[in-house]
Write an enzyme that holds these catalytic residues in place. Structure first.
Site, short mmCIF file in Angstrom:
data_model
loop_
_atom_site.label_atom_id
_atom_site.label_comp_id
_atom_site.label_asym_id
_atom_site.label_seq_id
_atom_site.Cartn_x
_atom_site.Cartn_y
_atom_site.Cartn_z
N TYR A 78 0.84 -1.00 -0.02
CA TYR A 78 -0.02 -0.08 0.00
C TYR A 78 0.87 1.25 -0.12
O TYR A 78 1.45 1.53 1.20
CB TYR A 78 -0.95 -0.19 1.31
CG TYR A 78 -1.87 1.12 1.37
CD1 TYR A 78 -2.22 2.13 0.52
CD2 TYR A 78 -2.63 1.17 2.58
CE1 TYR A 78 -2.79 3.18 0.46
CE2 TYR A 78 -3.44 2.43 2.48
CZ TYR A 78 -3.76 3.39 1.66
OH TYR A 78 -4.42 4.36 1.87
N LYS A 117 -0.98 -1.16 -4.25
CA LYS A 117 -2.42 0.01 -4.14
C LYS A 117 -1.44 1.18 -4.33
O LYS A 117 -0.61 1.55 -3.51
CB LYS A 117 -2.97 -0.45 -3.09
CG LYS A 117 -3.92 0.73 -2.64
CD LYS A 117 -4.89 0.46 -1.60
CE LYS A 117 -5.35 1.42 -0.92
NZ LYS A 117 -5.96 2.52 -1.59
O1 MN9 Z 1 -7.34 4.38 -0.55
C1 MN9 Z 1 -8.59 6.38 -0.39
N1 MN9 Z 1 -7.38 7.24 0.12
C2 MN9 Z 1 -7.60 7.57 1.44
C3 MN9 Z 1 -7.79 5.24 -1.23
O2 MN9 Z 1 -8.70 7.76 1.89
C4 MN9 Z 1 -6.56 8.29 2.05
C5 MN9 Z 1 -9.01 7.37 -1.69
O3 MN9 Z 1 -10.19 6.67 -2.17
C6 MN9 Z 1 -9.37 8.81 -1.45
O4 MN9 Z 1 -10.37 8.69 -0.28
C7 MN9 Z 1 -10.11 9.26 -2.59
C8 MN9 Z 1 -10.57 10.59 -2.13
O5 MN9 Z 1 -9.20 11.39 -2.42
O6 MN9 Z 1 -9.58 9.16 -3.70
#
Ligand code: MN9
Length: 289
Positions: free
Chosen positions: A134, A162
């Site tokens: 990640y 990821k």
């Molecule tokens: O892991 C998410 N990252 C975080 C994925 O929440 C830090 C994303 O889905 C973001 O929330 C999304 C909005 O910036 O892209």
């Protein structure tokens, strides 16, 4: 087919205690309404890094028992405490039957790459599961080069990344150099460009409330319908921009609350809801869901 995977939101009461029924409901909603291909459990969106070990285990267990084998599950076990990460990996794989684990890059102490590599190799050493790295440099401060990803990928148990970053040059270099490794897009607002590079799936928080458009983007990109993909990404980003301005996890939870799910609150020190946040979330449900 490109997989759509929700980064699972986790409901807490005002004292930070897990709301178990709400957790089951949001899992069920993701399966039956959002129709996602999988759930990423215990990530940033799950507010995981604020939780104690027992609560993390409880979440992994409830999710697995609710899902059974209906969709795929990825358990994020990463922790600054490597022994906790190993304990969680052992628990989810050997006691619960998860097949895929993931770990955030260890953060805060500015570990050098050798230390980070040892961290991953140590976690996967004793557990029979695939590991998805990640990578989220904006929150961890940890950036890997193409070569460093290569060193991690040299371990056959490390099967993908990821990739939550906006560097599409690096994404393309990884995609073309390691075609057998899995590439998951992590920024929902950049799903279209990620799909253009070529991804195996997308893992995101906003799929909890916007799965249809995200799926539409992936489907359109698969058949080369750029106009449709752009339209859906624009609608998606109109939503995401408003969600981010209103407080990311608070707003996503409030939107699902509006849909009848017992989403509770975010975990302290995240803020309790303001009246204005609630009003905005209600409007977003009307306008976008
Ligand atoms: O892991 C998410 N990252 C975080 C994925 O929440 C830090 C994303 O889905 C973001 O929330 C999304 C909005 O910036 O892209």
């Amino acid at each position: 087919m490109t997989k759509l995977i929700s980064a699972l939101l986790v409901p807490f009461d005002e004292n930070g205690v897990l709301k178990e029924e709400g957790l089951k409901q949001v899992v069920e909603y993701n399966i039956t309404v959002n129709q996602v291909d999988g759930l990423y459990v215990g990530g940033s969106t799950g507010e995981n890094f604020m939780l104690d070990t027992e609560t993390k285990k409880r979440i992994f267990k409830i999710v697995k028992e609710t899902v059974q084998d209906r969709i795929e599950l990825i358990a994020q076990v990463g922790s600054l405490n490597i022994y906790e990460a190993k304990e969680l990996a052992d628990y989810v794989v050997n006691e619960l039957g998860y097949k895929v684990i993931s770990s955030v890059t260890p953060f805060y102490y500015k570990f050098d790459f050798e230390e980070i590599k040892n961290y991953y190799f140590e976690i996967v050493k004793d557990v029979d599961a695939e590991m998805i790295v990640y990578s989220i440099p904006a929150l961890t401060g940890v950036n890997f080069s193409e070569e460093q990803f290569g060193e991690l990928f040299a371990n056959p148990k490390i099967t993908g990344v990821k990739y939550t970053a906006g560097d599409f040059y690096l994404m393309e270099r990884l995609r073309s150099r390691f075609p057998d490794k899995l590439m998951f897009s992590g920024f929902d607002e950049m799903l279209l460009p990620a799909a253009a590079v070529g991804i195996d799936g997308a893992i995101g928080s906003t799929f909890n409330v916007n799965a249809n458009r995200a799926r539409g983007i992936l489907n359109a990109m698969e058949v080369g319908d750029l106009a449709t993909a752009r339209k859906l990404q624009t609608e998606t980003n109109d939503l995401i921009q408003k969600v981010l301005a209103n407080g990311l996890y608070n707003t996503l939870k409030l939107m699902l609350t509006e849909k009848g799910i017992d989403m509770g609150n975010c975990h302290l020190p995240m803020k309790p809801y303001s009246q204005e946040q609630i009003a905005v979330a209600k409007q977003l449900v009307k306008d976008f869901m």
